[in-house]
Design an enzyme around this catalytic site. Structure first.
Site, PDB file in Angstrom:
ATOM      1  N   LYS A   1      19.487 -53.566 -15.579  1.00  0.00           N
ATOM      2  CA  LYS A   1      20.951 -53.505 -15.582  1.00  0.00           C
ATOM      3  C   LYS A   1      21.470 -54.789 -14.941  1.00  0.00           C
ATOM      4  O   LYS A   1      21.824 -54.815 -13.765  1.00  0.00           O
ATOM      5  CB  LYS A   1      21.415 -52.248 -14.820  1.00  0.00           C
ATOM      6  CG  LYS A   1      22.786 -51.772 -15.229  1.00  0.00           C
ATOM      7  CD  LYS A   1      22.993 -50.342 -14.813  1.00  0.00           C
ATOM      8  CE  LYS A   1      24.439 -49.912 -14.944  1.00  0.00           C
ATOM      9  NZ  LYS A   1      24.966 -49.963 -16.291  1.00  0.00           N
TER      10      LYS A   1
ATOM     11  N   GLU B   1      21.490 -48.967 -28.770  1.00  0.00           N
ATOM     12  CA  GLU B   1      22.427 -48.268 -27.888  1.00  0.00           C
ATOM     13  C   GLU B   1      23.801 -48.880 -28.021  1.00  0.00           C
ATOM     14  O   GLU B   1      24.003 -49.831 -28.785  1.00  0.00           O
ATOM     15  CB  GLU B   1      21.949 -48.334 -26.441  1.00  0.00           C
ATOM     16  CG  GLU B   1      21.858 -49.740 -25.878  1.00  0.00           C
ATOM     17  CD  GLU B   1      21.453 -49.759 -24.406  1.00  0.00           C
ATOM     18  OE1 GLU B   1      21.762 -48.818 -23.675  1.00  0.00           O
ATOM     19  OE2 GLU B   1      20.828 -50.751 -24.005  1.00  0.00           O
TER      20      GLU B   1
ATOM     21  N   ARG C   1      15.987 -47.670 -10.456  1.00  0.00           N
ATOM     22  CA  ARG C   1      16.307 -48.618 -11.535  1.00  0.00           C
ATOM     23  C   ARG C   1      16.835 -49.935 -10.958  1.00  0.00           C
ATOM     24  O   ARG C   1      16.535 -51.020 -11.458  1.00  0.00           O
ATOM     25  CB  ARG C   1      17.327 -48.004 -12.498  1.00  0.00           C
ATOM     26  CG  ARG C   1      17.578 -48.879 -13.724  1.00  0.00           C
ATOM     27  CD  ARG C   1      18.410 -48.165 -14.755  1.00  0.00           C
ATOM     28  NE  ARG C   1      19.746 -47.864 -14.268  1.00  0.00           N
ATOM     29  CZ  ARG C   1      20.606 -47.058 -14.892  1.00  0.00           C
ATOM     30  NH1 ARG C   1      20.279 -46.479 -16.025  1.00  0.00           N
ATOM     31  NH2 ARG C   1      21.810 -46.834 -14.368  1.00  0.00           N
TER      32      ARG C   1
END
Ligand code: PLP
Ligand code: COI
Length: 343
Positions: A187, A223, A85
């Site tokens: 992220k 989220e 990621r």
């Protein structure tokens, strides 16, 4: 800030706060390549005032944990997933990729060097590990940085949400976290800067955090600013939102797999309408820092929808928590390749 001293930590009352531990790993990108990286005691970074990270938010990070097992080993949970990621986040912001195998090796070095700070088994404490990359060097046009610093530091932590396994209440936010074709899946620092005000508004109104809705219709659950959402339907399906603007959570994909393969539940990633919360018997937030935090209630348009209970964790959420944390701490057999030993 004073260096942390492991002998002075109260393992039963760890929060989620920065600590200046003895060692971190640091590597520099310069002249088009990674220079030799290694462990260092230096916790302060010196960078140009014109560094793109400062003005234009060219930064990405990861969140991982090291766990102490009952037989006193230290292990990581799916670090390869964080490495992958991190690579995707770097590619999205035009930053150089730190090789995935070296990433995992550097995380292990940091956990090992700070082993005294990996809390003893039994109280739920862990070593939280924060890999970070920032764009540095003097640039004032909107361009990628000429230099980068990759660093991995760590701290001993307990619960992220104060309740632990006691449910917390969230409210929906009128703000968007990320756009469908924006950076929600990466992220990157900017996503979190954008979440500060909505989270602050939620706190002021007595909620632990806010839940974002989709940026197009404001109808589907996305989220939480620091974790993914899940619900357990009344007929036993673990459901979690499918959206192009949320973070692909390592915890969420692990829970989807465990729900189906270990708990005999259904498992589904799909759109979840915020007006269809009655389908759920239980709900929660999941993530590395949050682990599993049961959701007591979700407020939307001034009305609080209570799931299982505002004071007690639901039975399925508890089973998922026990299975996940059992694997992470080494007391439940892990699926092939999910845990890696540090020492
Ligand atoms: N969503 C957001 C916005 C997060 O910051 C996090 C934390 O990393 C998560 C979800 C959960 O992801 P993971 O389970 O990989 O920690
Ligand atoms: C994590 O769970 O690792 C996170 O990154 C969440 C938050 C502390 C930003």
């Amino acid at each position: 800030m004073a260096k942390a001293d492991a002998s002075k930590l109260d393992w039963n009352n760890l929060g989620f706060e920065y600590m200046d531990l003895p060692y971190r790993y640091t590597a520099h990108w310069k002249d088009g390549e990674w220079q030799d990286g290694g462990l260092t005691e230096e916790s302060t970074l010196h960078i140009s005032e014109a560094s793109p990270v400062l003005h234009y938010g060219q930064s990405a990070f990861e969140g991982m944990k090291a766990y102490r097992t009952p037989d006193n080993h230290i292990q990581l949970f799916r670090p390869d997933q964080n490495a992958a990621r991190f690579k995707r986040s770097c590619e999205r912001l035009l930053m150089p990729v730190f090789p995935e195998d070296k990433f995992v090796d550097a995380v292990k070095q940091v956990a090992k060097a700070n082993a005294d700070f990996v809390p003893p088994y039994g109280n739920g404490g862990t070593l939280y590990i924060r890999p970070l990359i920032i764009g540095t060097g003097g640039v004032i046009g909107v361009h990628q940085a000429p230099e980068y610093i990759f660093t991995i530091f760590a701290m001993s932590v307990g619960n992220y949400f104060k309740g632990g396994l006691t449910p917390v209440n969230f409210t929906t936010s009128a703000y968007d976290r990320a756009a469908h074709k924006g950076t929600g899946q990466a992220k990157v620092g900017g996503n979190y800067a954008a979440s500060l005000l909505p989270a602050e508004n939620a706190h002021e109104n007595g909620f632990a955090d806010c839940v974002y809705l989709d940026p197009v219709e404001h109808k589907y659950i996305e989220e939480v600013g620091s974790a993914n959402f899940f619900g357990i339907t009344k007929d036993g399906v673990f459901k979690t939102p499918k959206s192009p603007s949320i973070l692909p959570s390592v915890t969420k994909y692990s829970l989807l797999w465990l729900a189906e393969n270990r708990l005999g539940l259904g498992a589904s990633e799909e759109k979840i309408d915020v007006n269809d919360l009655d389908q759920f018997a239980e709900a929660g937030a999941c993530g590395t820092a949050a682990v599993i935090s049961p959701l007591g209630g979700l407020e939307h348009n001034g009305k609080l929808h209570v799931f299982h209970s505002e004071t007690e964790v639901g039975p399925v959420t508890k089973k998922l928590y026990d299975t996940l944390t059992g694997i992470q701490f080494g007391t439940v057999e892990a699926p092939e390749g999910w845990v890696q030993r540090v020492e």
